[in-house]
Design a protein around this motif. Sequence first.
Motif, PDB file in Angstrom:
ATOM      1  N   GLU A 629     -55.922  47.171 -23.600  1.00 44.17           N
ATOM      2  CA  GLU A 629     -56.361  46.849 -24.961  1.00 44.17           C
ATOM      3  C   GLU A 629     -56.777  48.106 -25.709  1.00 44.17           C
ATOM      4  OE1 GLU A 629     -59.528  44.121 -24.534  1.00 44.17           O
ATOM      5  OE2 GLU A 629     -58.252  42.388 -24.157  1.00 44.17           O
ATOM      6  N   LYS A 630     -57.537  48.976 -25.055  1.00 45.39           N
ATOM      7  CA  LYS A 630     -57.979  50.209 -25.700  1.00 45.39           C
ATOM      8  C   LYS A 630     -56.790  51.085 -26.059  1.00 45.39           C
ATOM      9  CE  LYS A 630     -62.380  50.277 -23.168  1.00 45.39           C
ATOM     10  NZ  LYS A 630     -63.152  50.971 -22.102  1.00 45.39           N
ATOM     11  N   LEU A 631     -55.824  51.154 -25.168  1.00 40.04           N
ATOM     12  CA  LEU A 631     -54.650  52.000 -25.390  1.00 40.04           C
ATOM     13  C   LEU A 631     -53.837  51.505 -26.576  1.00 40.04           C
ATOM     14  CD1 LEU A 631     -52.985  54.398 -24.271  1.00 40.04           C
ATOM     15  CD2 LEU A 631     -51.763  52.746 -22.845  1.00 40.04           C
ATOM     16  N   THR A 632     -53.522  50.219 -26.586  1.00 42.55           N
ATOM     17  CA  THR A 632     -52.711  49.686 -27.684  1.00 42.55           C
ATOM     18  C   THR A 632     -53.507  49.631 -28.978  1.00 42.55           C
ATOM     19  OG1 THR A 632     -53.271  47.424 -26.993  1.00 42.55           O
ATOM     20  CG2 THR A 632     -51.225  48.360 -26.155  1.00 42.55           C
ATOM     21  N   GLY A 633     -54.810  49.373 -28.882  1.00 43.79           N
ATOM     22  CA  GLY A 633     -55.635  49.366 -30.086  1.00 43.79           C
ATOM     23  C   GLY A 633     -55.671  50.721 -30.747  1.00 43.79           C
ATOM     24  N   ALA A 634     -55.825  51.771 -29.944  1.00 41.40           N
ATOM     25  CA  ALA A 634     -55.821  53.124 -30.494  1.00 41.40           C
ATOM     26  C   ALA A 634     -54.469  53.454 -31.103  1.00 41.40           C
ATOM     27  CB  ALA A 634     -56.169  54.131 -29.397  1.00 41.40           C
ATOM     28  N   TYR A 635     -53.410  52.975 -30.471  1.00 41.80           N
ATOM     29  CA  TYR A 635     -52.064  53.237 -30.981  1.00 41.80           C
ATOM     30  C   TYR A 635     -51.884  52.634 -32.368  1.00 41.80           C
ATOM     31  CZ  TYR A 635     -46.990  53.683 -30.993  1.00 41.80           C
ATOM     32  OH  TYR A 635     -45.700  54.009 -31.317  1.00 41.80           O
ATOM     33  N   PHE A 636     -52.329  51.390 -32.545  1.00 45.77           N
ATOM     34  CA  PHE A 636     -52.145  50.746 -33.841  1.00 45.77           C
ATOM     35  C   PHE A 636     -53.104  51.285 -34.891  1.00 45.77           C
ATOM     36  CE2 PHE A 636     -49.279  47.799 -31.893  1.00 45.77           C
ATOM     37  CZ  PHE A 636     -48.396  47.571 -32.934  1.00 45.77           C
ATOM     38  N   THR A 637     -54.235  51.772 -34.481  1.00 45.51           N
ATOM     39  CA  THR A 637     -55.092  52.473 -35.439  1.00 45.51           C
ATOM     40  C   THR A 637     -54.368  53.690 -35.989  1.00 45.51           C
ATOM     41  OG1 THR A 637     -57.103  51.729 -34.330  1.00 45.51           O
ATOM     42  CG2 THR A 637     -57.282  53.677 -35.733  1.00 45.51           C
ATOM     43  N   GLU A 638     -53.663  54.412 -35.127  1.00 41.37           N
ATOM     44  CA  GLU A 638     -52.896  55.577 -35.566  1.00 41.37           C
ATOM     45  C   GLU A 638     -51.743  55.152 -36.475  1.00 41.37           C
ATOM     46  OE1 GLU A 638     -51.719  59.613 -35.860  1.00 41.37           O
ATOM     47  OE2 GLU A 638     -53.574  58.584 -35.343  1.00 41.37           O
TER      48      GLU A 638
END
Length: 647
Positions: A629-638
Amino acid sequence: MVKYQVKNHQHIFESETKFRQCHASTVCVLPDGNLGAAWFGGEHEKAPDVAIWFARREGGEWEEPRKAADADGVPCWNPVLFADGERLLLFYKVGKEIPRWQTFVKESMDSGLTWSEGRELVPGDFGGRGPVKNKCIRLGDGAVLAPASTEENGWSCFTDRSEDGGRTWLRSADVPFDRKMLSGSGMIQPALWQDKRGTVHMLMRSSEGAIYRSRSEDGGMTWSTAQRTSLPNNNCGIDVARLADGRLVLVYNPVSGNWAARSPMAFSVSEDNGENWSNPEILDHVPCRTNIERAEFSYPSIVAEGNDVYITYTWKRRTVAFWQLHFPEREEKDGIPEGLWPVMLTPFTEEGKVDYDGLRALTGWYLDNGAAGLFAVCLSNEMDLLTEEERLKITACVKEAAAVPVASTAYVEIPGGNAPEAEALIASVRRTAAAGADIAVLLTNSFVNRYEGEARIREVIAQVLEAVPDVSLGLYECPKPYKRLFSPELVAWCARTGRFAFYKETSLCPDILREKLEAVKGTPLKIYNADSSLMYDFLKMGGHGHCGVMLNFHPELYRWMMKNWNEDRQQAEQMQQLMTVTAHIERQCYPRSAKYALGRRGVPIGPFCRRENAGEWCGSCVRAVEDMEKLTGAYFTELERKFLTFS
């Protein structure tokens, strides 16, 4: 590939016959059935001699241009033609500087042969009421809506609404957006259409390298927050028209950047109300890196009549290019929709019973996250651990809650790889269809015994087809109790029967996928890949969609990929890497891991399963889900930071 026919292509006049430069054309079907076009022309843009010129097209030829409006030493700008019954209106701007524009309008009762004196559209206004570049549209309620914008203290778009044929106008609120998120001036020169539901849509030129979009549910008086699209924009004009069959044709420069090159000039077509667009079809092009006069094709105008469109645009500031294109009647696509087909989970209560309230909520979550269809009874939903009554009730529940096609496995137990009798398969297909499934899916390992060949499979399939002639069928290369892959030749045979619509492919092999896609061309059968690591390659092959486990964790990745892979291939390659890495979570206590992830996203289901590996759930599984979740969440924030569209 867009199908169209070029019915006419010419220049409206020879360059430098009446003026040295011209720009900002508008085209209209006149009240008498002929065509009219207008533009501004003079020594150069902003020069005191710049006036509005007009020409009629009659008998297939353009008449000699003549001056239609002038302002005695003050430059004129951006004419817009609009036919209103027997009246033809000509809107245009007057002023030395854009922020001080006044909007004038003239009328003609003889399709442009003669014109009235010009009058101010909104007396006393400076800044730009009424249409700024693109045509007005008439709404379903009879009102006329003009696409407008201003360029003082930042750019902003709005609309002007008239309910008395253009005599008086009511200004809407500006289209809202977060100015802090912009790098440039903002948005101007909107283009409008109204869909069959009555919603009005707006596309806008911007300083941000992309076209922006907004919509109005109240006839153009208020607008939703502007959203960036995946369509490129070079900070130059665009226009859009709606065909009689509902398709949209957008004319634009498919170039991204602020004040970027104005070549090529192209059009794209949307069959889904502007959500997705075809690749650009080039009309004019001179290769260039920046906007230069010898390569300028800009400020297009487009109007539709039936399934024909008429397009004009600036041609090197020397003349106006004209195209007439015909789009054949839309071919109804056979079969089911392409896109994302989640493999559904089954919510259970702590006591082990099917949680039908949770199932309805889960169905809604899939739909909210872009599902084109739903695979309701499959291995992910633990079909082999459900009773037949439960499988049928789940099918009925999902079908009742879903507004998309539902596929459901006609499941018959296959002990030790021994195939059931054909009669048992046929009975299960009938029950599955009766429960509401749009597609009754057959397991590829259920037709014959494990070591029998494809000739025997064809015989069994033929029996099923004959026994259930009114049921749409699917195929699923299920890995349990063993995986049987159909050869491309057998897939082609199934496809040519016309009875199969859905194929869940699990070969994990690009070459086999490519051969199967080739095998189903021209048939209703669509192939959906299950392997996350091959999604991007599969789409490049022409694949129809995705039907895999990871849609239960982060469908937004797959939704973005389906929509944007061809527009931003570098980003797509990076996203593919993320999808490949995160897909390894499937090996950790699935489907409980997915239920835990969905619960954290607010879906009201518990983590309970009937699958034996549920007992292996431990702290490392929890951490795997949360770290993903943290990985994909950070990706979509970018992605949001880069203003990439993933809705």
